[in-house]
Motif scaffolding. Structure first.
Motif, short mmCIF file in Angstrom:
data_model
loop_
_atom_site.label_atom_id
_atom_site.label_comp_id
_atom_site.label_asym_id
_atom_site.label_seq_id
_atom_site.Cartn_x
_atom_site.Cartn_y
_atom_site.Cartn_z
N SER A 1 0.82 -1.22 0.00
CA SER A 1 0.00 0.00 0.00
C SER A 1 0.85 1.26 0.00
CB SER A 1 -0.92 0.01 1.22
OG SER A 1 -0.16 0.07 2.43
N GLY A 2 2.10 1.18 0.44
CA GLY A 2 2.94 2.36 0.55
C GLY A 2 2.77 3.11 1.86
N ARG A 3 1.97 2.60 2.79
CA ARG A 3 1.68 3.32 4.03
C ARG A 3 2.95 3.52 4.87
NH1 ARG A 3 0.47 1.27 8.98
NH2 ARG A 3 0.27 -0.80 8.08
N THR A 4 3.75 2.49 5.02
CA THR A 4 4.96 2.62 5.83
C THR A 4 5.95 3.61 5.19
OG1 THR A 4 4.71 0.35 6.63
CG2 THR A 4 6.88 1.36 6.85
N GLY A 5 6.08 3.56 3.88
CA GLY A 5 6.99 4.49 3.20
C GLY A 5 6.54 5.93 3.36
N TRP A 6 5.23 6.21 3.21
CA TRP A 6 4.73 7.57 3.39
C TRP A 6 4.92 8.03 4.83
CZ3 TRP A 6 4.92 9.47 -1.00
CH2 TRP A 6 4.24 9.01 -2.12
N ALA A 7 4.68 7.14 5.80
CA ALA A 7 4.84 7.51 7.21
C ALA A 7 6.30 7.86 7.51
CB ALA A 7 4.37 6.37 8.11
N LEU A 8 7.22 7.10 6.94
CA LEU A 8 8.64 7.38 7.15
C LEU A 8 9.05 8.70 6.50
CD1 LEU A 8 11.45 6.53 8.12
CD2 LEU A 8 11.68 5.19 6.01
N ALA A 9 8.57 8.94 5.28
CA ALA A 9 8.90 10.18 4.59
C ALA A 9 8.33 11.39 5.33
CB ALA A 9 8.37 10.13 3.16
N ASP A 10 7.10 11.27 5.84
CA ASP A 10 6.48 12.36 6.58
C ASP A 10 7.26 12.67 7.86
OD1 ASP A 10 4.57 14.24 7.51
OD2 ASP A 10 3.56 12.66 8.66
N ASP A 11 7.66 11.64 8.59
CA ASP A 11 8.39 11.85 9.84
C ASP A 11 9.74 12.51 9.58
OD1 ASP A 11 8.64 11.02 12.86
OD2 ASP A 11 10.52 10.37 11.91
N LEU A 12 10.46 12.04 8.58
CA LEU A 12 11.75 12.64 8.27
C LEU A 12 11.61 14.09 7.82
CD1 LEU A 12 13.45 9.65 6.42
CD2 LEU A 12 14.03 10.54 8.68
N TYR A 13 10.56 14.37 7.04
CA TYR A 13 10.35 15.75 6.59
C TYR A 13 10.03 16.66 7.76
CZ TYR A 13 8.15 19.77 4.36
OH TYR A 13 7.83 21.04 3.98
N ARG A 14 9.18 16.24 8.67
CA ARG A 14 8.82 17.06 9.83
C ARG A 14 10.03 17.35 10.71
NH1 ARG A 14 3.17 17.20 11.25
NH2 ARG A 14 1.89 15.99 9.81
N HIS A 15 10.99 16.46 10.72
CA HIS A 15 12.19 16.67 11.54
C HIS A 15 13.28 17.42 10.79
CE1 HIS A 15 10.34 13.72 14.24
NE2 HIS A 15 11.15 14.18 15.16
N GLY A 16 12.93 17.99 9.66
CA GLY A 16 13.85 18.90 8.98
C GLY A 16 14.75 18.28 7.95
N HIS A 17 14.57 17.01 7.60
CA HIS A 17 15.42 16.36 6.61
C HIS A 17 14.91 16.65 5.20
CE1 HIS A 17 17.60 14.12 9.70
NE2 HIS A 17 16.44 13.88 10.27
N ASP A 18 15.81 16.56 4.25
CA ASP A 18 15.48 16.76 2.84
C ASP A 18 15.12 15.40 2.25
OD1 ASP A 18 15.19 17.64 0.28
OD2 ASP A 18 17.34 17.87 -0.11
N VAL A 19 13.85 15.21 1.93
CA VAL A 19 13.34 13.90 1.55
C VAL A 19 12.97 13.88 0.07
CG1 VAL A 19 11.58 12.15 2.03
CG2 VAL A 19 12.46 13.58 3.89
N SER A 20 13.40 12.83 -0.62
CA SER A 20 12.99 12.56 -2.01
C SER A 20 12.39 11.17 -2.06
CB SER A 20 14.19 12.64 -2.96
OG SER A 20 14.78 13.92 -2.91
N CYS A 21 11.23 11.03 -2.69
CA CYS A 21 10.52 9.76 -2.74
C CYS A 21 10.45 9.26 -4.18
CB CYS A 21 9.09 9.90 -2.18
SG CYS A 21 9.02 10.30 -0.43
N ILE A 22 10.76 7.97 -4.35
CA ILE A 22 10.53 7.28 -5.62
C ILE A 22 9.43 6.27 -5.35
CG2 ILE A 22 11.52 5.89 -7.45
CD1 ILE A 22 13.89 7.70 -5.18
N ALA A 23 8.23 6.58 -5.81
CA ALA A 23 7.06 5.82 -5.42
C ALA A 23 6.53 5.00 -6.58
CB ALA A 23 5.96 6.76 -4.91
N GLY A 24 6.16 3.77 -6.30
CA GLY A 24 5.51 2.92 -7.27
C GLY A 24 4.00 3.05 -7.15
N LEU A 25 3.29 1.92 -7.22
CA LEU A 25 1.83 1.92 -7.09
C LEU A 25 1.47 1.95 -5.60
CD1 LEU A 25 1.06 -0.84 -9.75
CD2 LEU A 25 0.84 1.64 -10.04
N THR A 26 0.66 2.90 -5.20
CA THR A 26 0.29 3.05 -3.78
C THR A 26 -1.22 3.23 -3.67
OG1 THR A 26 0.61 5.45 -3.85
CG2 THR A 26 2.49 4.09 -3.18
#
Length: 626
Positions: free
Chosen positions: A441-466
């Motif tokens: 579903s991509g839920r874990t990947g989105w949750a990780l990207a959101d948490d890293l972004y909120r903590h000030g990290h520069d996040v880039s996502c390569i997403a498949g089917l979600t």
């Protein structure tokens, strides 16, 4: 007891029933007196003689019926005097037995009251005591609204003197109305003890403090439990720690979007912020400070205060909504209230400021507005525009506001990294219509990207089917539905030499060798598909990601935990990974089982019970560095 004594006793009992009406006698059992129709009081033997004279009038002496001539009960005649002498003798002989009988009745009455509780509101008679029989307990049940007691009553069923008088007056009025309805010629129904109790409380109410009882959660309330960290009416559920220990100023100006201040303040608190709210006079006409104080669980400034010490030690200022007047006043340094003072203090101290404008479309497209926004950004203010809908530039969602604000505050912290995350499912085509897809579903990947972004990290996502919703505030999301396309995007992103890679995507291990052109006809009996092994992304990126933190995911099924850890260690050694998150298909979806196991190069195994634990563990590895 002789027959004469029995007759005298029965006559005494009969006196308390029907004959009293014939002679106009009334008894007062409490004082042991009998009152005549003319108001005379008789006590002791005199009362007995007076009663038996009354019985002579009715022809009842000795328990048998006689006419007046036979008994000599004619006033002034010798037979009358003789009969009266006989009555006196019989009454004197029967007096001890009569007194003993009355004492026995009194003892029975006391025993009944001792085995019964007090007369409580809601009951038509005394409540059965601990020694009462089961039949009595079943009989003494509440009688509904007829047995309610008035507002001044006590819990034991008694009422105050004032309400007792009021109750008696209402009872007399009820009896009088009943006599009018019956007519004066109709005999009144004989009142019993139970009827007296009912009548005494019929027209009064009982005031009792409501008792709050714990109620079980109904099905209509939903199956979710209240989070343990929500302890009061103003409490919130903690969703993250990106604003933990941060003291922020929430500025509210006079736009209609100020109605969302309650949601915004509570969302800030869900991520750990301490909120100080500053409202303009125009904002107070849209939403009350009381509502904002409830939502923020903190101080709300509506006017100037001495020293404005509340603005000390502030980590950031968020203005939502921000009107054009607010932007203009800030750019030109005007001081129109405590909000403008807070913005000036933040600008002079280099404190991060973010504004979320809200205005009509015509104002937002005015060149003057563009000049104000550019000037505010040049002075260090971050301006976040919302969507253009219904002829207005509305504010963005409160969740996105808090996510962007947290990123703004944390981006200047140490150990901020550039991170690439692969997530979602991948597909391989069968023809131009059909394809094979794995499950993710991509839920874990989105949750990780959101948490890293909120903590000030520069996040880039390569997403498949979600299928899980994508956070709209992520800065860069590249879509790649097939496994080869995802690998190509990863190789392109790796040219920037990122600090960390997290491979969450479910990449197909096998691909269809030769997809058909067009659409394969559906009438075939059987379809042969040739699958070939696909490239391993983590192996292909090993050289490009040298020196970076690399974390992979490994899903297995049908094996024990020891074997799971062994396979995770093998992947770490083969692909040069920093750590691997290993989990089993049988454990997914079970809250009582670990979400995954963090395995490093040494073979150490750390159980991660929840998804939040998993996200926090990965973030710590990234911030620690390679």
């Amino acid at each position: 007891m002789s027959s004469d004594h029995v007759g005298a006793h029965q006559g005494t009992v009969a006196m308390r029933t029907a004959v009293l009406a014939g002679e106009g006698l009334r008894t007062n059992r409490k004082h042991g007196q009998t009152m005549g129709a003319g108001g005379q009081h008789f006590t002791g033997l005199e009362a007995g003689l007076q009663v038996n004279r009354s019985l002579c009038v009715s022809g009842l002496v000795g328990g048998k019926e006689m006419d007046a001539d036979a008994t000599g009960c004619t006033d002034g005649s010798p037979k009358h005097q003789e009969g009266e002498h006989q009555v006196e003798q019989v009454a004197a002989q029967a007096a001890p037995e009569v007194q003993q009988h009355e004492d026995d009745e009194e003892q029975k009455s006391k025993a009944h009251r001792r085995n019964s509780g007090p007369i409580r509101p809601g009951f038509s008679c005394p409540v059965p005591g601990p020694h009462a029989s089961k039949q009595d307990r079943q009989h003494h049940r509440p009688r509904g609204p007829e047995a309610r007691v008035e507002h001044g009553g006590q819990r034991d069923g008694t009422v105050t003197k004032q309400h007792q008088v009021h109750r008696e007056d209402e009872h007399r009025a009820t009896v009088m109305n009943g006599e009018r309805r019956r007519g004066r010629g109709t005999p009144r129904r004989r009142s019993t003890r139970q009827h007296q109790v009912v009548a005494s409380v019929r027209h009064v109410r009982w005031s009792r403090a409501p008792v709050k009882k714990a109620r079980s959660l109904r099905r209509s309330h939903g199956g979710g439990r209240v989070p343990r960290n929500v302890s009061s009416d103003t409490g919130v559920e903690r969703l993250g720690d990106s604003l933990e220990g941060r003291r922020v100023v929430l500025g509210v100006s006079g736009g209609i979007a100020a109605v969302d201040t309650v949601r915004l303040a509570r969302e800030l608190r869900r991520h750990g912020a301490e909120v100080l709210t500053v409202m303009t006079q125009a904002a107070q006409r849209i939403i009350t400070p009381l509502a904002v104080q409830w939502a923020s669980s903190g101080t709300v400034l509506t006017d100037w205060s001495s020293g404005m010490s509340q603005l000390d030690d502030v980590d950031g200022v968020l203005v939502a909504p921000a009107t054009r007047n607010t932007l203009a006043s800030h750019v030109h340094g005007l001081q129109g209230g405590p909000l403008m003072m807070a913005l000036s203090v933040a600008r002079s101290r280099g404190t991060p400021i973010m504004a979320v404008p809200s205005m009509h479309h015509d104002l937002s497209t005015d060149p003057v507005t563009d000049d104000l926004v550019e000037a505010a950004r040049a002075q260090g203010m971050a301006v976040v525009w919302g969507p253009d809908q219904e002829g207005k530039r509305k504010t963005v969602d409160h969740v996105e506001i808090v996510a962007r604000f947290a990123h703004l505050l944390n981006a200047t912290k140490k150990s901020r990294r550039s991170v690439a995350i692969t997530l979602g499912a991948t597909a391989t085509p069968m023809d131009d219509v059909r394809r094979l897809v794995n499950t993710s579903s991509g839920r874990t990947g989105w949750a990780l990207a959101d948490d890293l972004y909120r903590h000030g990290h520069d996040v880039s996502c390569i997403a498949g089917l979600t299928t899980a919703p994508q956070p709209a505030w992520l800065p860069l999301v590249l879509r790649a539905e097939t496994a080869p396309a995802m690998l190509d995007e990863c190789l392109a992103v790796a040219k920037d030499r990122l600090d960390a890679w997290v491979h969450v995507a479910a990449v197909l291990d096998y691909l269809i060798d030769d997809p058909a052109e067009g659409k394969v006809a559906s009438g075939s009996d059987a379809l042969q598909i040739n699958l070939i092994p696909g490239p391993k992304h983590i192996d292909a990126l090993r050289e490009r990601c040298e020196g970076s933190v690399r974390i992979g995911f490994k899903l297995e099924t049908g094996i024990k935990q020891r074997e799971l850890v062994r396979r995770a260690v093998a992947q770490v050694e083969r692909a040069g990974m920093t750590a691997v998150i290993a989990n089993r298909l049988e454990d997914l979806g079970h809250s009582d089982r670990p979400r995954g196991h963090l395995v490093d190069a040494t073979g150490a195994d750390y159980a991660l019970n929840t998804e939040r634990d998993l996200v926090e563990a990965i973030r710590r590895l990234i911030e620690r560095g390679a």
